[in-house]
Write an enzyme that holds these catalytic residues in place. Structure first.
Site, mmCIF file in Angstrom:
data_model
loop_
_atom_site.group_PDB
_atom_site.id
_atom_site.type_symbol
_atom_site.label_atom_id
_atom_site.label_comp_id
_atom_site.label_asym_id
_atom_site.label_seq_id
_atom_site.Cartn_x
_atom_site.Cartn_y
_atom_site.Cartn_z
ATOM 1 N N ASP A 146 0.853 -1.193 0.000
ATOM 2 C CA ASP A 146 0.000 0.000 0.000
ATOM 3 C C ASP A 146 0.885 1.237 0.000
ATOM 4 O OD1 ASP A 146 -3.220 0.545 0.973
ATOM 5 O OD2 ASP A 146 -1.801 2.216 1.081
ATOM 6 N N ILE A 147 0.510 2.217 -0.809
ATOM 7 C CA ILE A 147 1.305 3.443 -0.954
ATOM 8 C C ILE A 147 1.285 4.277 0.323
ATOM 9 C CG2 ILE A 147 -0.468 5.042 -1.816
ATOM 10 C CD1 ILE A 147 1.457 5.727 -4.113
ATOM 11 N N ASN A 188 -12.965 -3.121 2.360
ATOM 12 C CA ASN A 188 -13.917 -2.024 2.448
ATOM 13 C C ASN A 188 -14.923 -2.128 1.306
ATOM 14 O OD1 ASN A 188 -12.831 -0.694 4.749
ATOM 15 N ND2 ASN A 188 -11.168 0.110 3.485
ATOM 16 N N VAL A 235 -10.807 3.025 -3.750
ATOM 17 C CA VAL A 235 -10.453 2.408 -5.030
ATOM 18 C C VAL A 235 -11.510 1.345 -5.340
ATOM 19 C CG1 VAL A 235 -8.749 1.073 -6.304
ATOM 20 C CG2 VAL A 235 -7.983 2.847 -4.712
ATOM 21 N N HIS A 291 -10.260 -5.305 -3.415
ATOM 22 C CA HIS A 291 -8.945 -5.580 -2.838
ATOM 23 C C HIS A 291 -9.095 -5.890 -1.364
ATOM 24 C CE1 HIS A 291 -9.751 -1.252 -2.507
ATOM 25 N NE2 HIS A 291 -9.113 -1.309 -1.347
ATOM 26 N N MET A 292 -8.152 -6.657 -0.870
ATOM 27 C CA MET A 292 -8.107 -7.055 0.523
ATOM 28 C C MET A 292 -6.855 -6.415 1.123
ATOM 29 S SD MET A 292 -7.789 -11.031 1.526
ATOM 30 C CE MET A 292 -9.460 -11.569 1.328
ATOM 31 N N HIS A 293 -7.020 -5.671 2.216
ATOM 32 C CA HIS A 293 -5.865 -5.138 2.935
ATOM 33 C C HIS A 293 -5.319 -6.244 3.835
ATOM 34 C CE1 HIS A 293 -6.781 -0.739 2.218
ATOM 35 N NE2 HIS A 293 -7.966 -1.271 1.955
HETATM 36 P P1 5GP Z 1 -9.757 1.389 0.162
HETATM 37 O O1 5GP Z 1 -10.083 2.512 1.097
HETATM 38 O O2 5GP Z 1 -10.343 1.582 -1.215
HETATM 39 O O3 5GP Z 1 -10.088 0.055 0.756
HETATM 40 O O4 5GP Z 1 -8.190 1.388 0.065
HETATM 41 C C1 5GP Z 1 -7.457 1.730 -1.077
HETATM 42 C C2 5GP Z 1 -6.005 1.682 -0.684
HETATM 43 O O5 5GP Z 1 -5.235 1.821 -1.878
HETATM 44 C C3 5GP Z 1 -5.556 2.788 0.264
HETATM 45 O O6 5GP Z 1 -5.021 2.198 1.452
HETATM 46 C C4 5GP Z 1 -4.515 3.561 -0.521
HETATM 47 O O7 5GP Z 1 -3.434 3.986 0.275
HETATM 48 C C5 5GP Z 1 -4.097 2.577 -1.585
HETATM 49 N N1 5GP Z 1 -3.704 3.163 -2.856
HETATM 50 C C6 5GP Z 1 -4.364 4.124 -3.556
HETATM 51 N N2 5GP Z 1 -3.725 4.415 -4.701
HETATM 52 C C7 5GP Z 1 -2.618 3.614 -4.721
HETATM 53 C C8 5GP Z 1 -1.554 3.449 -5.649
HETATM 54 O O8 5GP Z 1 -1.480 4.102 -6.688
HETATM 55 N N3 5GP Z 1 -0.596 2.538 -5.336
HETATM 56 C C9 5GP Z 1 -0.639 1.794 -4.198
HETATM 57 N N4 5GP Z 1 0.356 0.924 -3.990
HETATM 58 N N5 5GP Z 1 -1.645 1.912 -3.296
HETATM 59 C C10 5GP Z 1 -2.608 2.815 -3.553
#
Ligand code: 5GP
Ligand code: ZN
Length: 119
Positions: free
Chosen positions: A31-32, A88, A97, A101-103
């Protein structure tokens, strides 16, 4: 592939990512904006917008995501110390996003789950 989707662009090699695992169904990258010492996103190659869009035809993909979570947790050395998997879904969850996806979070005690207002 959804052209306006950042995760599809990473999968296509059009955007950079720190990839820790990839096979024919799933990719995993850091994660970025990490929220734990280990914070990896486990992402199906297929563009599925959210949990709301899952159907029975995705059963194998969902299993493969959990399998990759196991494999990556072991590779990251957190299999026995423990980890949290978070998916989420929709505005109240903070999903930003819209590519499923799974964190995978771990590497330190994460504290109690959940941040929400008492009602
Ligand atoms: P969400 O809130 O949709 O479950 O989490 C999306 C995750 O994607 C966030 O934790 C965010 O930091 C990560 N993310 C967003 N854009 C990018 C990207 O361009 N590259 C990477 N590696 N992670 C990203
Ligand atoms: Zn996508």
């Amino acid at each position: 592939m959804a052209r306006d989707c950042i995760f599809c662009r990473i999968i296509a090699g059009e955007a950079p990512a720190d990839v820790v695992y990839r096979d024919d169904a799933v990719i995993a990258f850091k994660d970025i904006m990490p929220r734990a010492p280990v914070h990896i996103l486990v992402v199906p190659l297929e563009h599925i917008a959210s949990v709301n869009d899952l159907a029975e035809k995705h059963a194998q993909t969902v299993w493969r995501m959990f399998r990759v979570a196991q494999v990556v947790a072991e590779k990251q050395g957190i299999k026995s110390t423990g980890y949290r998997l978070v998916v989420n879904n929709g505005p109240d969850s903070g999903q930003v996003v819209f590519h499923l996806h799974m964190h995978l979070l771990g590497g330190a005690p994460l504290g109690p789950f959940g941040a929400y207002r008492r009602i």
